[in-house]
Design an enzyme around this catalytic site. Structure first.
Site, PDB file in Angstrom:
ATOM      1  N   ASP A 181      49.584  44.220  50.862  1.00  7.61           N
ATOM      2  CA  ASP A 181      49.766  43.960  49.427  1.00  7.61           C
ATOM      3  C   ASP A 181      50.962  43.030  49.240  1.00  7.61           C
ATOM      4  O   ASP A 181      51.590  42.605  50.213  1.00  7.61           O
ATOM      5  CB  ASP A 181      49.932  45.278  48.645  1.00  7.61           C
ATOM      6  CG  ASP A 181      49.312  45.172  47.254  1.00  7.61           C
ATOM      7  OD1 ASP A 181      49.675  44.235  46.507  1.00  7.61           O
ATOM      8  OD2 ASP A 181      48.455  46.018  46.910  1.00  7.61           O
TER       9      ASP A 181
ATOM     10  N   HIS B 137      46.852  39.894  45.658  1.00  8.84           N
ATOM     11  CA  HIS B 137      47.755  40.872  46.288  1.00  8.84           C
ATOM     12  C   HIS B 137      48.139  40.437  47.699  1.00  8.84           C
ATOM     13  O   HIS B 137      48.151  41.244  48.629  1.00  8.84           O
ATOM     14  CB  HIS B 137      47.100  42.264  46.305  1.00  8.84           C
ATOM     15  CG  HIS B 137      47.079  42.926  44.951  1.00  8.84           C
ATOM     16  ND1 HIS B 137      48.213  43.374  44.325  1.00  8.84           N
ATOM     17  CD2 HIS B 137      46.052  43.205  44.109  1.00  8.84           C
ATOM     18  CE1 HIS B 137      47.902  43.919  43.144  1.00  8.84           C
ATOM     19  NE2 HIS B 137      46.589  43.813  42.983  1.00  8.84           N
TER      20      HIS B 137
ATOM     21  N   GLU C 257      42.215  42.238  40.943  1.00 10.19           N
ATOM     22  CA  GLU C 257      43.413  41.669  40.315  1.00 10.19           C
ATOM     23  C   GLU C 257      43.874  40.370  40.961  1.00 10.19           C
ATOM     24  O   GLU C 257      45.018  40.257  41.386  1.00 10.19           O
ATOM     25  CB  GLU C 257      44.532  42.726  40.362  1.00 10.19           C
ATOM     26  CG  GLU C 257      44.171  43.985  39.594  1.00 10.19           C
ATOM     27  CD  GLU C 257      45.251  45.063  39.645  1.00 10.19           C
ATOM     28  OE1 GLU C 257      45.376  45.796  38.653  1.00 10.19           O
ATOM     29  OE2 GLU C 257      45.963  45.167  40.666  1.00 10.19           O
TER      30      GLU C 257
HETATM   31  C1  ACM Z   1      43.380  48.785  41.701  1.00  7.89           C
HETATM   32  O1  ACM Z   1      43.850  49.826  41.209  1.00  7.89           O
HETATM   33  N1  ACM Z   1      43.952  47.616  41.461  1.00  7.89           N
HETATM   34  C2  ACM Z   1      42.203  48.810  42.549  1.00  7.89           C
END
Ligand code: ACM
Ligand code: ZN
Length: 544
Positions: A209, A282, A346
């Site tokens: 991440d 991420h 995201e």
């Molecule tokens: C997430 O909670 N962004 C998968």
């Protein structure tokens, strides 16, 4: 005598009531005291007990030897003696573990457990079933069996029962984010033990991440040297103003040896690890070490704050795909499970909108927009995984711009993504934040340690049914199961991870295992009171 089917069932019903009624008036332990989490499908309590003594024997066959050794190892610390494990015919005072591949009626993971005064028999079509039978057997014993040292005054009685048991879903998962806060390998091992006693079978490890990369990759040594470490960490809530930082370096990563140990420890407990290597978003920690595969060229730092970052892999640069395929090649060698999680959630499109390479990819591939570019990215990774005989799984954003042909979807923003995927014939794991995000508060935030937000009490978790009513029979078959998420922005230690995960994970286990029409929150709550004593002995810092 000829009896109609109905009369037959009626007689069985009366006999069952009679049998259970008899025992409750005369025995020390009644059916109501049996506290097995998750609740088994069929339990018939008979009168009497089987007592384990140092002379009891574990009888195994050619395929259950390791499970017999495991049972001895599980029982010996609290009992203070090691049971003899041998193969051969069952004898008086024995616990027999018997693999019987014809017992497939209730699925691969089913088991049948019979306890009478003279012996115990666990029969199952696979080792997984035997393993779940062993978990149930432990939960039928006095709770002190979970103690790590000898309990001299306990009599190791198991009530005489007949149990037929099998899971509702095949994906019964727990997730752990080891990026936002690194969790040492010893804790991952403990977490696997806790997943196993609840008959769950997947551990989703979120390994990369913005705030840290947690797995050593030989071909890219800077991932361990640079991406695994951040200079400091934001203190308090992400939304607090002004922002404060702790000034302390934080990080860590798993070596290949540690990963192999985790994978094999999980496998012995019939748990498959699902590794997550996030893309295309991420990814700021990776880009801090390898900025050449970003759109702008950097430089970047491993992120010290939470939230969604704009720095993502460049989708127009061939070197990005070369990097990810090389990383995945090493990941595949370490994780033998079928599913590889590629994140997909995201991913802001800001950089792609301004990047000449990304824009030229959009035109050369005839794509409509940046959402289709993300879809191109994921489909390309799916081709790579397909060619390596693995399956791609990702968060529900992978639906945007078109789903990759064989992708499995984790529906987290609600159930809509899962419903759309199942309707399109794709497999789904239900992970909606509303019911499965264990980083949410479990009670009034006033009295709880800092969390990301939201409110998800135990009874709300328990009430969740992962099969949406709007799906037809055929579409429902695509719901593989359910999983609990432990994101660790506000969880900096294993103790707090346990606090957030338990007992909500116990409720999740029952959603995943127990038939819908047998779920009962009152019964679960009373079983949980006893079950929490087990977690006490296992040193789990659950929320009281
Ligand atoms: C997430 O909670 N962004 C998968
Ligand atoms: Zn780009």
């Amino acid at each position: 005598m000829h009896l109609s089917k109905t009369t037959n069932w009626f007689l069985i019903f009366i006999l069952a009531i009679f049998a259970s009624g008899c025992q409750s008036s005369q025995d020390k332990l009644s059916g109501g005291d049996i506290a097995i989490v998750p609740k088994p499908v069929h339990v018939l309590v008979n009168s009497g007990f089987f007592e384990i003594t140092k002379d009891s024997k574990i009888i195994v066959d050619s395929e259950t030897g390791l499970l017999g050794d495991m049972l001895t190892t599980l029982l010996s610390p609290s009992m203070g003696f090691e049971l003899d494990v041998s193969d051969g015919d069952p004898v008086r005072n024995s616990i027999q573990l018997s693999l019987n591949s014809t017992l497939k009626e209730f699925g691969e993971e089913s088991y049948h457990l019979t306890v009478d005064k003279k012996r115990v028999l666990i029969e199952a079509p696979t080792g997984a079933g035997i393993f779940y039978g062993i978990q149930t057997l432990r939960q039928l014993l006095p709770v002190e069996v979970y103690q790590d040292h000898e309990q001299r005054d306990v009599q190791w009685d198991i009530p005489c029962v007949e149990i037929e048991d099998y899971p509702r879903f095949k994906w019964r998962g727990m997730h752990l984010d080891v990026c936002r806060h690194f969790m040492p390998a010893e804790f991952v091992i403990k977490y696997i033990d806790l997943i196993a006693i609840h008959k769950m079978n997947r551990l989703h490890l979120h390994l990369t991440d913005d705030q840290g990369w947690r797995i050593d990759i030989n071909s890219y040594p800077k991932l361990a040297e640079i991406s695994a470490w951040r200079d400091e960490t934001i203190v308090g809530h992400y939304r607090d103003e002004p922002r404060k930082f702790d000034g302390l370096s934080h990080g860590g990563y798993y070596t290949h040896d540690e990963i192999r140990e985790i994978v094999s420890y999980a496998k012995e407990r019939y748990i498959t690890i699902v590794p997550e290597i996030e893309m295309p978003g991420h990814s700021q920690a990776a880009l801090a070490a390898y900025p050449e595969i970003s759109c702008t060229g950097g430089p970047f730092k491993v992120s010290t704050i939470w939230g969604i970052r704009n720095e993502v892999y460049c989708a127009g640069n061939e070197k990005t795909f070369e990097f990810l395929e090389n990383v995945l090649t090493e990941v595949l060698a370490m994780f033998p499970g079928e599913y590889i999680h590629i994140g997909g959630d995201e991913c802001p499109k800001d950089r792609w909108e301004e990047c000449p390479k990304c824009q030229s990819r959009i035109s050369s591939e005839g794509l409509q927009d940046e959402h289709e570019l993300q879809s191109y990215f994921i489909k390309r990774m799916e081709k790579f995984l397909d060619a390596n005989n693995r399956r791609l799984i990702g968060w529900d954003e992978i639906l945007e711009g078109g789903l990759a042909p064989n992708a499995t979807v984790m529906s987290w923003r609600g159930e809509e993504g899962g419903i759309a995927a199942a309707r399109a014939g794709h497999d789904v794991v239900m992970t909606p934040y509303s019911h499965t995000y264990f980083d949410y508060y479990q009670a009034d935030p006033e009295n709880e340690p800092l969390a990301i937000g939201g409110l998800l009490p135990l009874d709300t978790v328990y009430a969740y049914d992962p099969v949406p009513a709007e799906l037809n029979e055929q579409q429902r078959s695509h719901i593989l199961g359910v999983q609990g998420q432990v994101w660790t922005e506000y969880i900096s230690t294993p103790e707090k991870a346990e606090y957030m995960a338990f007992p909500r994970a116990c409720a999740l286990a029952e959603i995943a295992w127990t038939p819908l029409d047998q779920k009962d929150y009152e019964l679960f709550s009373s079983a949980l009171l006893r079950h929490l004593k087990r977690l006490d002995f296992l040193n789990v810092n659950y929320r009281r």
